[in-house]
Design an enzyme around this catalytic site. Sequence first.
Site, PDB file in Angstrom:
ATOM      1  N   HIS A 163       1.707   6.797  -0.567  1.00  0.00           N
ATOM      2  CA  HIS A 163       1.037   6.153   0.320  1.00  0.00           C
ATOM      3  C   HIS A 163      -0.479   6.205  -0.270  1.00  0.00           C
ATOM      4  O   HIS A 163      -1.093   6.987  -0.539  1.00  0.00           O
ATOM      5  CB  HIS A 163       0.945   6.984   1.727  1.00  0.00           C
ATOM      6  N   HIS A 210       0.937  -1.336   0.005  1.00  0.00           N
ATOM      7  CA  HIS A 210       0.132  -0.137  -0.111  1.00  0.00           C
ATOM      8  C   HIS A 210       0.724   1.311   0.010  1.00  0.00           C
ATOM      9  O   HIS A 210       0.364   2.417  -0.107  1.00  0.00           O
ATOM     10  CB  HIS A 210      -1.080   0.131   1.231  1.00  0.00           C
TER      11      HIS A 210
END
Length: 156
Positions: free
Chosen positions: A80, A65
Amino acid sequence: MFGFLKRKVREIKSPVDGQVVALESVDDDVFSQKMVGDGVAIIPMSNVFTAPIDGVVSKIFSTNHAYSIKSTKDLEVMVHIGLETVALEGKGFERLANEGDEVKAGDPIIRVDLAYIREHAKDIITPIIISDESDVKSIDKRLNIVKSQDMIMEVS
């Protein structure tokens, strides 16, 4: 006269197509309060996330992620993807590069299923953070609609 002492301006490219927004607008205090560094956020509109700078993939989280690219000099940029996406345990994320890989800006790092993330995570907004360890005096942010590899920040 002392032009050789001037700091080199470095461009940070968008890792994905989307709308660039102020980091302060992110609904997560860690990012909006700049606890991990300064930058911008992007509301992504495509599914492949790329390297925002030339360098080495210094970190890809096991859940895919988030990732960081470190330049050969003094800059590290973290991407992110989404908010609270670590809870997805990697579902909806496909790794296309590995830690230690040398990359150029624009090289693909992670492919995502945006529809899955939109449905199962808090938000798809993607902070692009210049790490606190980076040697940066100023950041010129470009809040705009961008395509992958458009400039989103200049740092000096």
